[in-house]
Design a protein around this motif. Structure first.
Motif, PDB file in Angstrom:
ATOM      1  N   ALA A 188      32.060 -11.203  69.613  1.00  0.00           N
ATOM      2  CA  ALA A 188      31.281 -10.862  68.424  1.00  0.00           C
ATOM      3  C   ALA A 188      32.179 -10.243  67.363  1.00  0.00           C
ATOM      4  CB  ALA A 188      30.162  -9.888  68.791  1.00  0.00           C
ATOM      5  N   PHE A 189      31.795 -10.439  66.102  1.00  0.00           N
ATOM      6  CA  PHE A 189      32.462  -9.746  64.998  1.00  0.00           C
ATOM      7  C   PHE A 189      31.568  -8.598  64.563  1.00  0.00           C
ATOM      8  CE2 PHE A 189      29.505 -12.462  62.855  1.00  0.00           C
ATOM      9  CZ  PHE A 189      29.247 -11.905  61.608  1.00  0.00           C
ATOM     10  N   THR A 190      32.163  -7.451  64.258  1.00  0.00           N
ATOM     11  CA  THR A 190      31.386  -6.299  63.798  1.00  0.00           C
ATOM     12  C   THR A 190      31.731  -5.937  62.358  1.00  0.00           C
ATOM     13  OG1 THR A 190      33.009  -4.742  64.720  1.00  0.00           O
ATOM     14  CG2 THR A 190      31.169  -5.373  66.136  1.00  0.00           C
ATOM     15  N   ASP A 193      32.407 -10.345  58.025  1.00  0.00           N
ATOM     16  CA  ASP A 193      32.388 -11.803  57.932  1.00  0.00           C
ATOM     17  C   ASP A 193      32.946 -12.419  59.212  1.00  0.00           C
ATOM     18  OD1 ASP A 193      32.580 -14.524  57.036  1.00  0.00           O
ATOM     19  OD2 ASP A 193      32.797 -13.808  54.986  1.00  0.00           O
ATOM     20  N   LEU A 194      32.365 -13.536  59.627  1.00  0.00           N
ATOM     21  CA  LEU A 194      32.893 -14.312  60.748  1.00  0.00           C
ATOM     22  C   LEU A 194      34.052 -15.184  60.308  1.00  0.00           C
ATOM     23  CD1 LEU A 194      32.605 -15.274  63.722  1.00  0.00           C
ATOM     24  CD2 LEU A 194      30.974 -16.983  62.897  1.00  0.00           C
ATOM     25  N   ALA A 224      28.181  -5.045  69.871  1.00  0.00           N
ATOM     26  CA  ALA A 224      28.255  -5.843  68.650  1.00  0.00           C
ATOM     27  C   ALA A 224      27.434  -5.233  67.524  1.00  0.00           C
ATOM     28  CB  ALA A 224      27.774  -7.265  68.922  1.00  0.00           C
ATOM     29  N   THR A 228      22.865 -10.971  66.137  1.00  0.00           N
ATOM     30  CA  THR A 228      23.308 -11.946  65.135  1.00  0.00           C
ATOM     31  C   THR A 228      24.820 -11.985  64.994  1.00  0.00           C
ATOM     32  OG1 THR A 228      23.159 -10.382  63.279  1.00  0.00           O
ATOM     33  CG2 THR A 228      21.174 -11.629  63.838  1.00  0.00           C
ATOM     34  N   ARG A 229      25.498 -10.959  65.464  1.00  0.00           N
ATOM     35  CA  ARG A 229      26.956 -10.916  65.382  1.00  0.00           C
ATOM     36  C   ARG A 229      27.634 -11.530  66.602  1.00  0.00           C
ATOM     37  NH1 ARG A 229      29.111  -7.867  61.402  1.00  0.00           N
ATOM     38  NH2 ARG A 229      27.610  -6.853  60.023  1.00  0.00           N
ATOM     39  N   ARG A 231      28.518 -14.441  67.821  1.00  0.00           N
ATOM     40  CA  ARG A 231      28.597 -15.801  67.320  1.00  0.00           C
ATOM     41  C   ARG A 231      29.585 -16.686  68.089  1.00  0.00           C
ATOM     42  NH1 ARG A 231      27.069 -16.535  61.992  1.00  0.00           N
ATOM     43  NH2 ARG A 231      27.801 -18.676  62.296  1.00  0.00           N
TER      44      ARG A 231
END
Length: 305
Positions: A188-190, A193-194, A224, A228-229, A231
């Motif tokens: 996950a990105f926190t 932006d991905l 995360a 939604t993060r 991904r």
């Protein structure tokens, strides 16, 4: 169904944790390798440093580029580059183009495929969907499709519109850096932006992710911040590396910002081979990532400002 039968039907969860060296051992010279992140943001630098320590050469990089491109070019690892930009991405610097990349391109040491940011994304999306191209209006009216010898297609519908056919950009391997993951390869990105990390991984045959920290699967959503993060799916990850501070010197928001002093020192070495060799010897010749991180931690405070 007996317990033994259940165990056979549902095998144990796969632990995909590897080291940077284990990842690089799965790469080969001449590969097309996608590198995640954006400019000087969340780059998988611990794996890039392992590539720098390796004997890999003749690489084709695909990226929204930053210092990883410059370092790999300066080390003679790159033969071709497909890119939308290669920039320090640093509003406090007057440098708008990564200088080691500039030197490699101007000298003819590398060849390049230049793309609009959206075209590069479409090329990755086409590869991820396993289709040969995706149509786009981007580039129409410019010479971009002529430089790249791209073809056009005509819409089969009543509009009959002519569009550029952006070819799929298939990757042999992709490497990305995220904030948090689990041993199975979910990540996950926190930060804000991905970027295009998900498409890079889905467009590749071999997929590698490094993360700031690995947590138990049951705690991944909490780590995360929200689902939604989350991904990056384990189905698109072959190995995961726990690499605290692994994006250094790029930023990995919100864990840490970019190391401006380090980046300034690096950028200043492009016009002088002796300065580059001194920098490489000081920072890029360690035998392991652990040694690199220990040297960073041991820097005098004034050098880290």
């Amino acid at each position: 169904m007996s317990a033994a039968t259940i165990d056979e039907a549902f095998p144990a969860r796969k632990d995909k944790r590897l080291s940077e060296e284990d990842v690089v051992a799965q790469l080969r010279s001449g590969m097309t390798i996608g590198i995640g992140g954006w400019g000087s943001r969340r780059k998988p630098m611990s794996i890039v440093r392992a590539i720098l320590r390796s004997d890999l050469t003749d690489l084709h990089l695909v990226t929204y580029g930053g210092p990883e491109v410059g370092m790999l070019c300066a080390a003679g690892k790159v033969a071709h580059l497909t890119f939308a930009f290669v920039a320090p991405d640093n509003s406090t610097s007057a440098v708008l183009l990564e200088p080691h990349f500039r030197a490699a391109r101007q000298s003819g040491a590398i060849t390049c495929t230049e793309l609009d940011e959206g075209m590069l994304g479409l090329g990755l999306q086409a590869a991820a969907w396993r289709v040969p191209f995706l149509p786009t209006r981007v580039g129409l009216g410019s010479d971009l499709h002529l430089v790249n010898d791209y073809k056009t297609v005509t819409s089969p519908y009543a509009d009959g519109e002519e569009l550029i056919a952006q070819p799929a950009i298939a990757l042999d391997a992709a490497i990305c850096h995220l904030n948090v993951g689990d041993e199975r390869g979910n990540a996950a990105f926190t930060g804000p932006d991905l970027y295009y990390d998900d498409l890079l991984l889905e467009a590749a045959e071999r997929r590698f992710v490094s993360v700031e920290r690995i947590v138990p699967t049951g705690g991944l959503v909490d780590a995360a911040g929200d689902i939604t993060r989350l991904r990056i799916n384990r189905l698109f990850v072959d190995a995961i590396v726990e690499a605290p501070n692994g994006a250094h010197p790029t930023e990995c928001d919100p864990d840490y910002g970019r190391d401006l002093a380090f980046q300034k020192e690096y950028l200043g070495t492009a016009k002088d081979p002796e300065l580059w060799e001194a920098f490489r010897s000081r920072w890029l010749s360690f035998g392991s990532e652990a040694e690199y991180q220990a040297a960073l931690a041991a820097r005098p405070v004034e050098d880290a400002k």
